[in-house]
Design an enzyme around this catalytic site. Sequence first.
Site, PDB file in Angstrom:
ATOM      1  N   SER A 147      25.137 -19.519  35.616  1.00 12.65           N
ATOM      2  CA  SER A 147      25.011 -18.723  36.824  1.00 12.65           C
ATOM      3  C   SER A 147      23.559 -18.679  37.305  1.00 12.65           C
ATOM      4  CB  SER A 147      25.573 -17.322  36.578  1.00 12.65           C
ATOM      5  OG  SER A 147      25.617 -16.570  37.769  1.00 12.65           O
ATOM      6  N   ASP A 300      23.155 -18.791  44.266  1.00 13.25           N
ATOM      7  CA  ASP A 300      22.732 -19.098  42.908  1.00 13.25           C
ATOM      8  C   ASP A 300      23.304 -20.454  42.499  1.00 13.25           C
ATOM      9  OD1 ASP A 300      25.395 -18.387  42.570  1.00 13.25           O
ATOM     10  OD2 ASP A 300      25.035 -17.168  40.789  1.00 13.25           O
ATOM     11  N   ASP A 302      25.598 -21.739  40.591  1.00 10.77           N
ATOM     12  CA  ASP A 302      27.030 -22.041  40.570  1.00 10.77           C
ATOM     13  C   ASP A 302      27.755 -21.504  41.792  1.00 10.77           C
ATOM     14  OD1 ASP A 302      26.833 -19.354  39.667  1.00 10.77           O
ATOM     15  OD2 ASP A 302      28.782 -19.502  38.698  1.00 10.77           O
ATOM     16  N   ASP A 304      28.498 -18.613  43.182  1.00 10.88           N
ATOM     17  CA  ASP A 304      29.384 -17.467  43.307  1.00 10.88           C
ATOM     18  C   ASP A 304      28.656 -16.270  43.921  1.00 10.88           C
ATOM     19  OD1 ASP A 304      27.834 -16.888  41.072  1.00 10.88           O
ATOM     20  OD2 ASP A 304      29.511 -16.272  39.809  1.00 10.88           O
TER      21      ASP A 304
END
Length: 568
Positions: A147, A300, A302, A304
């Site tokens: 993340s 960010d 990834d 999400d």
Amino acid sequence: MYNKEKDQEYLRWVNSPNLDEKLRKELDAMSDTEVHDSFYTQIEFGTAGMRGLLGPGTNRINVHTIAKANVGFAKYICDNGEEAKKRGVAIAYDNRHMSYEFAMVSAKVLASYGIASYVFESLRPTPELSFATRHLNCFGGIVVTASHNPREYNGYKLYDERGCQLIPSLVEKVINYVNEVTDELSINMDITKEQESLITVIGRDVDEAYYEAVLGIQLQPEIDKSDVKIVFTPQHGTANIPVQEVFKRSGYNCIPVVEQCSPDPDFSNTKTPNPEESSSYDLAIEYAKRDKADIVLSCDPDADRMGVVVDQDGEYILLTGNQSGALLLDYVLSQLDAQGKMPAHPVMFNTVVTGDLGEKVANSYNVECEKTLTGFKFIGEKIAKYEVTNEKQYVFGYEESYGSLIKPFVRDKDAIQACLMLAEATAYYKKQGKTLFDVLQDLYTKHGHYEESQVSLTLAGSEGAQKIKDILKNLRESKLDQIGDYKVVRFEDYKDAIVREGDKESKLEGFVPSDVLKYFLDDGSWIAIRPSGTEPKCKFYYCVKGSSNENAHVKGNALKKAMEKYTA
């Protein structure tokens, strides 16, 4: 004094012929202190999967600990029968060091148990993994990502057949199997040709289906976008292609921060990949000033989470996740209401550490607000529940940590959806002569002035982990009735399921046990404390209500000062 030559776990690793040679070289170069931190415990497989530092050792993310986690997941899938094995698992990964390798280790371990997998051809966002799990009718999903953590980290998250991160009751079954593996070094990652045939590479077909779904969330797709300028940075991560593609297809003028678009595992051109940190926007704000952009959007690695910086008379202001969530919520609900599309029993979800402004916004549209524990899996679980009962209809969900979900064809936070909807809101309000900052001030005037902030104590290593436990233990036992100038009128303990109001104590209902404390004060403010599930941090959340923005800020600083003695 610690001596690595007496550490049985360390010796088991260095003496194993199966130890990855790269990891062996790293071990040889490590000091006693570094070895201790790498072996003093097993890396925790918790309710959010695994996340930790890359490197050798039982307390690190590496091919062996990833293989061990997959043995546990494979056995869990096998328990659900042959059909579950045939449906298989969708696998995605981000730009971090070893992400591709960990994705392939996952696929190979699953294949060794006769389980099919569908691995993306290259890096993809976490929300697209959630979508792919549902789209391909898989039994589960895996995403390899850390993340928003620094470059030294990586991680591993599991999803169920609904595209939702595994809830605690299901994770517990996986953990039991993971804990049965006593020697992660003995796991064979070589597979036969027949097993290799269980691994399928996926890509553009899923991309197109996902893009189509994202574009379908627009509430005013024909709105004039010609004078809206958006600076966008993926922070070297997975959002680069999907966000730019969605903006292109919907007609928005997107200005990418070119230096931060490459999938660089070292994050070379950003100070941090975390959109919660103001320093991550430095280069993007330079772009915005040059091009006189309306907003800066940052995702960010990834994809999400989405952060936003808004223009106010040439000054670029970073909004908190609470603020951007409330703005998105208000825009979505206002349009559903104006267009006569508000469902009969609307509900929105946020968490017990999310600020109060969003709930006030929801209630102003007669939308119910339900709170969950931190972790979007709990919101996903609620969505799935009401999808079956049809008792309530989902209209929005968000967390204070920059994550939201507009439409639930994804069952996790989705920054691509958030980027598109916030761009539409920017265009809508610009036609009225307003910036997003102006709209936020309108919300404060209407619903009350709130300052929501967070203080994180980073406490790494074994000593840090114990310190975090001690902080929570001491606060739990102290039974505070006063914080600074304000009386505690209600106390909630989510671990022991206790509610205390004055001398009256009752049971806290509706939550699985979690190490969270929350203090409600007599001025309408509250403070929550919890250890991070993914980082060596103890987090303090403040939602401070004031008579003005300035008053809330002053009160917030005083409360933070008052809490310092409990962290010494």
